[in-house]
Structure formats: C-alpha cells, structure tokens
Design a protein around this motif. Structure first.
Motif, PDB file in Angstrom:
ATOM      1  N   ARG A   1      34.227  49.777  42.071  1.00  0.00           N
ATOM      2  CA  ARG A   1      34.710  49.355  43.324  1.00  0.00           C
ATOM      3  C   ARG A   1      34.796  47.627  42.451  1.00  0.00           C
ATOM      4  O   ARG A   1      35.978  46.975  42.513  1.00  0.00           O
ATOM      5  CB  ARG A   1      33.616  49.062  44.708  1.00  0.00           C
ATOM      6  N   ASP A   2      33.751  47.355  42.196  1.00  0.00           N
ATOM      7  CA  ASP A   2      33.775  46.272  41.178  1.00  0.00           C
ATOM      8  C   ASP A   2      34.426  45.922  40.189  1.00  0.00           C
ATOM      9  O   ASP A   2      35.616  44.144  40.110  1.00  0.00           O
ATOM     10  CB  ASP A   2      32.694  44.728  41.131  1.00  0.00           C
ATOM     11  N   ALA A   3      35.290  46.766  39.385  1.00  0.00           N
ATOM     12  CA  ALA A   3      36.407  45.995  38.289  1.00  0.00           C
ATOM     13  C   ALA A   3      37.408  46.315  38.726  1.00  0.00           C
ATOM     14  O   ALA A   3      38.104  45.568  39.241  1.00  0.00           O
ATOM     15  CB  ALA A   3      35.740  47.255  37.950  1.00  0.00           C
ATOM     16  N   ARG A   4      38.064  46.980  40.128  1.00  0.00           N
ATOM     17  CA  ARG A   4      39.198  46.954  40.347  1.00  0.00           C
ATOM     18  C   ARG A   4      39.646  45.466  41.236  1.00  0.00           C
ATOM     19  O   ARG A   4      40.580  44.999  41.190  1.00  0.00           O
ATOM     20  CB  ARG A   4      39.014  47.730  41.853  1.00  0.00           C
ATOM     21  N   PHE A   5      38.376  44.708  41.929  1.00  0.00           N
ATOM     22  CA  PHE A   5      38.475  43.265  42.457  1.00  0.00           C
ATOM     23  C   PHE A   5      38.981  42.391  41.333  1.00  0.00           C
ATOM     24  O   PHE A   5      39.636  41.813  41.399  1.00  0.00           O
ATOM     25  CB  PHE A   5      36.907  43.108  43.541  1.00  0.00           C
ATOM     26  N   LEU A   6      38.406  43.006  40.396  1.00  0.00           N
ATOM     27  CA  LEU A   6      38.195  42.201  39.000  1.00  0.00           C
ATOM     28  C   LEU A   6      39.967  41.514  38.049  1.00  0.00           C
ATOM     29  O   LEU A   6      40.307  40.970  37.815  1.00  0.00           O
ATOM     30  CB  LEU A   6      36.903  42.348  37.969  1.00  0.00           C
ATOM     31  N   LEU A   7      39.837  43.135  38.111  1.00  0.00           N
ATOM     32  CA  LEU A   7      41.100  43.523  36.816  1.00  0.00           C
ATOM     33  C   LEU A   7      42.592  43.145  37.975  1.00  0.00           C
ATOM     34  O   LEU A   7      43.359  42.453  37.383  1.00  0.00           O
ATOM     35  CB  LEU A   7      41.676  45.227  37.008  1.00  0.00           C
ATOM     36  N   GLU A   8      41.995  42.941  39.141  1.00  0.00           N
ATOM     37  CA  GLU A   8      43.302  43.195  40.686  1.00  0.00           C
ATOM     38  C   GLU A   8      43.680  41.048  40.258  1.00  0.00           C
ATOM     39  O   GLU A   8      44.767  40.365  41.038  1.00  0.00           O
ATOM     40  CB  GLU A   8      43.239  42.685  41.818  1.00  0.00           C
ATOM     41  N   ARG A   9      42.527  40.160  39.862  1.00  0.00           N
ATOM     42  CA  ARG A   9      42.468  39.399  39.958  1.00  0.00           C
ATOM     43  C   ARG A   9      42.523  38.656  37.791  1.00  0.00           C
ATOM     44  O   ARG A   9      42.089  37.148  37.899  1.00  0.00           O
ATOM     45  CB  ARG A   9      40.936  38.252  40.434  1.00  0.00           C
ATOM     46  N   GLY A  10      43.336  39.467  37.447  1.00  0.00           N
ATOM     47  CA  GLY A  10      43.592  38.577  36.091  1.00  0.00           C
ATOM     48  C   GLY A  10      42.379  38.992  35.372  1.00  0.00           C
ATOM     49  O   GLY A  10      42.657  38.169  33.869  1.00  0.00           O
ATOM     50  N   TYR A  11      41.748  39.927  35.382  1.00  0.00           N
ATOM     51  CA  TYR A  11      40.758  40.353  33.836  1.00  0.00           C
ATOM     52  C   TYR A  11      41.281  41.750  33.460  1.00  0.00           C
ATOM     53  O   TYR A  11      41.618  42.394  34.357  1.00  0.00           O
ATOM     54  CB  TYR A  11      39.370  40.596  34.707  1.00  0.00           C
TER      55      TYR A  11
END
Ligand SMILES: C[S@@+](CC[C@H](N)C(=O)[O-])C[C@H]1O[C@@H](n2cnc3c(N)ncnc32)[C@H](O)[C@@H]1O
Length: 416
Positions: free
Chosen positions: A358-368
């Motif tokens: 879930r947290d990975a999705r957040f980071l990937l959506e913000r340019g990681y």
C-alpha cells in the motif's frame, strides 16, 4: 457456489474463472478434498479433508502440535517451497495492493537454521482456576483458545530448556497464591523468554545485549529487537549496502528502535538522524551510540513525522531514508512529508508485505521507482516474511519506472 480452484496457503492468483478458497495445510499444485465452512464476497474458507495428490514438497511436520498451534503454518512444506511461496506472496500482494507489475522479487534469503532459531517467545496462560493453570502456550489455529506448548520447535534450545522450568514455577506460584488466599485476584499473563548474551531472560525490564555485525546493542528485554539472530546479520548487511550510494551524505532512520540500522550504517554518512516513538528505545539508541563510540548519530523520541522539523538544514537529494515501521506500515501524513523532503533513496523494511505494498503505491505515484525487492526468511515454518524494497527517486534514475540507476547494487539471488 462457484467451483473452487486448487487452493494454496495464502490463496491462489485470482482470475475471472477461479474462486479463491483459503485452506490451511495445503501446498500449491496439490489436489485435495475440502469442506467449505464460510463464504466471503471474494473468497471462501475451508478445512482440508484429504490430500488426493500430494506435492513432492510435502514433508512430515516436526512438531506434534502442528495443525493445532497457531504459531507455525508451513511445517508441512519443505523450506525451499516455503521460501518460494513467500516470494510469490510478496509478488502477488505488490500486484494486487501496490499495483506494481513487471518487477522481479529476489529469492528469499535465509539460513540453514530453520528450526530452533527464535530467540524470543511469549507464551500466555489464562487466569488460574482454583489455583490451577491449564494451558501455557499459544493461540490455537483459528481460535482465541490456547494450546498447551511444553516445547516450541522454532524456539532456541536454551529457550526450550528454560520454558520447562518456567512453566513449573508459574504453576507452583498460582497454587501457593490460592492456598494463601491473597486478596489480589489471580490473572492471566503473558510470559517472556528471550535468549541474549546474558542467557535466557524472563524479566521484561532486564537490560540485555546482542551483537549484530561488529556492534553491540543493549536494550530492555521486553522491548522490540529482531528475534532471528541467524538471518539478522544478513539483513542488516543488505540494508546498509543498499542505503549507501555515491553523493549521499545523510541518513534518516524512521522507526529506528534501539538504533540497529542507523548505527550499523553510520560509517557511510556524515550525519544520521533517527526517530522513534518509544522513549525507552531512544535511550537505548543513544547509549548504543556511546557504547560503540559512534559520534555522528542523533536520535529523537517522537512520532516519525516529527523528524522533518529537525532536518531542515539538509537536502533530500543528499539523503537516504530507512523505514522500518510496525505491521500497520507508515501513515499518510508521514509519507506525504517524506515525499516533500524527497530523499534520493528509500530502503523500506517491513514485516507485513500488504501494508508495505500500500505504501509502495503511494511512493510510486509520487515519482519513486523500485530498484529491488528482497525478502528475508526471518520466520521459517511460519507464514511471516520480512521484506525489503529499495526505492529510488525517479529523476535520479534518468528514466521511468523500473529502470536501474547507475549505483544499483549487485544483489545476490540465492539462499545463503
Ligand atoms: C519493526 S520495529 C523496528 C525497530 C528497529 N528498526 C529495529 O530493527 O530494531 C518498529 C518500531 O517503530 C516504532 N514506532 C511505532 N510507531 C511509531 C511512530 N508513529 N513513529 C515512530 N516510531 C514508531 C516502534 O516503537 C518500534 O520500535
């Protein structure tokens, strides 16, 4: 009811034609007869009745309590199959919850210590009745009741030796209290047995120590400290290696506990900043820095989000962040501030791949981007896995998601 597909310990991959049935004690690929006892919106739960065609990975469980005790779920599988399944689970949960596809998950790293490895156990007992304590053990599989555990196959031999005596002591004390008719009501309790350099300790307030890599860590026996001393040095070495990168000068270790990762990685950085909610753990971290003569680490007690107020003088582009949150993962407020700070790399250690996804999705959506996914088999014979995901700030990769930055490590894939 739709026809169930062959079921697996964690549930098979979903497809429009298949129906997920959770059946404990089954190995992927086996043909079985099962009895469904509960239906949910997307899946059913069932008991295993017969294995019709068994997997070549099926093995005889070591513990006579397997199937009744809720502590271990995978003793019926070879260790190789357990690790393959855990890796598959990480992949599935990243796809389903994290919306991450097309990545490789490395083989789970573990050691040959797949039994007798656990350096901490916490058996429970209910309140004594008439001075008698019945079960002293763990929760029964799928129930709130306890199963009596005189010996635990995954605990270290020293813990099992002490467990025998402790069970007897607890029972004798309960009988004595009943005879003395003390006004205090007898209660249920959770016992602690932790193997450390000081031997097996049962007092949660006792100060104990462990050596990891070249460093000594002191902490109170009841506080958090990783409990597989065989795999832990490999995981710490990996996290330290992945945290290091050219041009990165600072380390931020959120959820730092007693300073395990921060202190282990400190030699690669000009300055390190650790934050942790437990004041006791922060005192340990500060003392561990002194004990190991490390002068560049600064620890603060507070919520992980509090760290950003104290690091305004450093730039995210010069910083690596290590995250090792509890099972519930990071909260959105913290992740939002983290993305604003924008560290060059994030090494995220997790004991729950679902909240991590879930947290990975957040980071990937913000340019990681994800550089590597590396599970560690810290908990053999159980369904649990420790998973590390290395993220890189997308601009630094010079390309879109999935690209490999110039400093990407070699990352072995085989079991140790
Ligand atoms: C999985 S442990 C990791 C500790 C440390 N990295 C280690 O390996 O020893 C998670 C830690 O997060 C801490 N914690 C829980 N909630 C927190 C929060 N909101 N902010 C900061 N730390 C928190 C816990 O006290 C615990 O020490």
């Amino acid at each position: 009811m739709p026809l169930p597909t062959p079921s697996t310990p964690g549930g098979p991959r979903e497809s429009p034609e298949s129906w997920v049935v959770m059946v404990p004690g089954v190995i992927p690929g086996e043909r079985i007869r099962l009895r469904i006892y509960r239906n949910h919106k997307n899946y059913s739960e069932a008991d295993l009745m017969h294995v019709l065609e068994s997997s070549s990975e099926r093995v005889e469980p070591v513990c006579p309590l397997f199937g009744r005790c809720g502590g271990c779920q995978y003793q019926h599988m070879s260790v190789a199959a357990q690790r393959a399944w855990k890796r598959e689970h990480v992949l599935q949960v990243l796809a389903r919850t994290g919306n991450v596809t097309g990545i490789t998950v490395q083989e789970a790293i573990g050691t040959e210590h797949t039994l007798g490895y656990r350096s901490k156990i916490t058996p429970h007992h209910e309140k004594p009745r008439g001075g008698e304590i019945r079960e002293i053990g763990f929760l029964k599989l799928g129930s709130r009741a306890l199963v009596d555990v005189p010996e635990c196959a995954i605990a270290t031999p020293a813990i099992n030796a002490r467990l025998r005596g402790l069970r007897e002591e607890v029972r004798v004390t309960a009988r004595a209290a009943a005879v003395a008719e003390t006004p205090r009501k007898p209660k249920g309790a959770t016992l602690l047995l932790r193997e450390t350099r000081e031997g097996v300790v049962t007092d949660p307030r006792a100060e104990v120590s462990d050596q990891v890599g070249g460093l000594l860590f002191k902490y109170t026996a009841g506080s958090f400290f990783q409990n597989n001393p065989y795999v832990l040095p490999h995981m710490v070495e990996y996290v330290v290696r992945k945290a290091g990168a050219p041009n990165v000068r600072y380390l931020v270790d959120a959820y730092c506990g007693g300073g395990l990762f921060c202190l282990s990685a400190s030699k690669n950085f000009e300055a390190c900043y650790g934050v942790e909610i437990s004041e006791l753990a922060i005192l340990s971290a500060q003392r561990n820095a002194e004990l190991n003569k490390i002068g560049n680490c600064h620890f603060q007690a507070g919520d992980a989000t509090d760290i950003f107020a104290g690091i305004g003088h450093i730039s995210g582009a010069d910083t690596v962040t290590i995250l090792d949150p509890p099972r519930k993962g990071c909260d959105e407020g913290f992740l939002t501030q983290l993305c604003r700070f924008r560290p060059a790399r994030i090494v995220y250690v997790s004991c729950d791949p679902a909240t991590q996804a879930r947290d990975a999705r957040f980071l990937l959506e913000r340019g990681y981007d994800i550089e590597e996914v590396q599970p560690f088999d810290l908990f053999p014979q159980t369904r649990h896995i420790e998973n590390v995901i290395v993220f890189v700030e997308a601009h630094r990769t010079g390309a879109g998601a999935g690209s490999m930055p110039s400093w990407a490590g070699e990352g072995g894939t085989a079991s140790l």
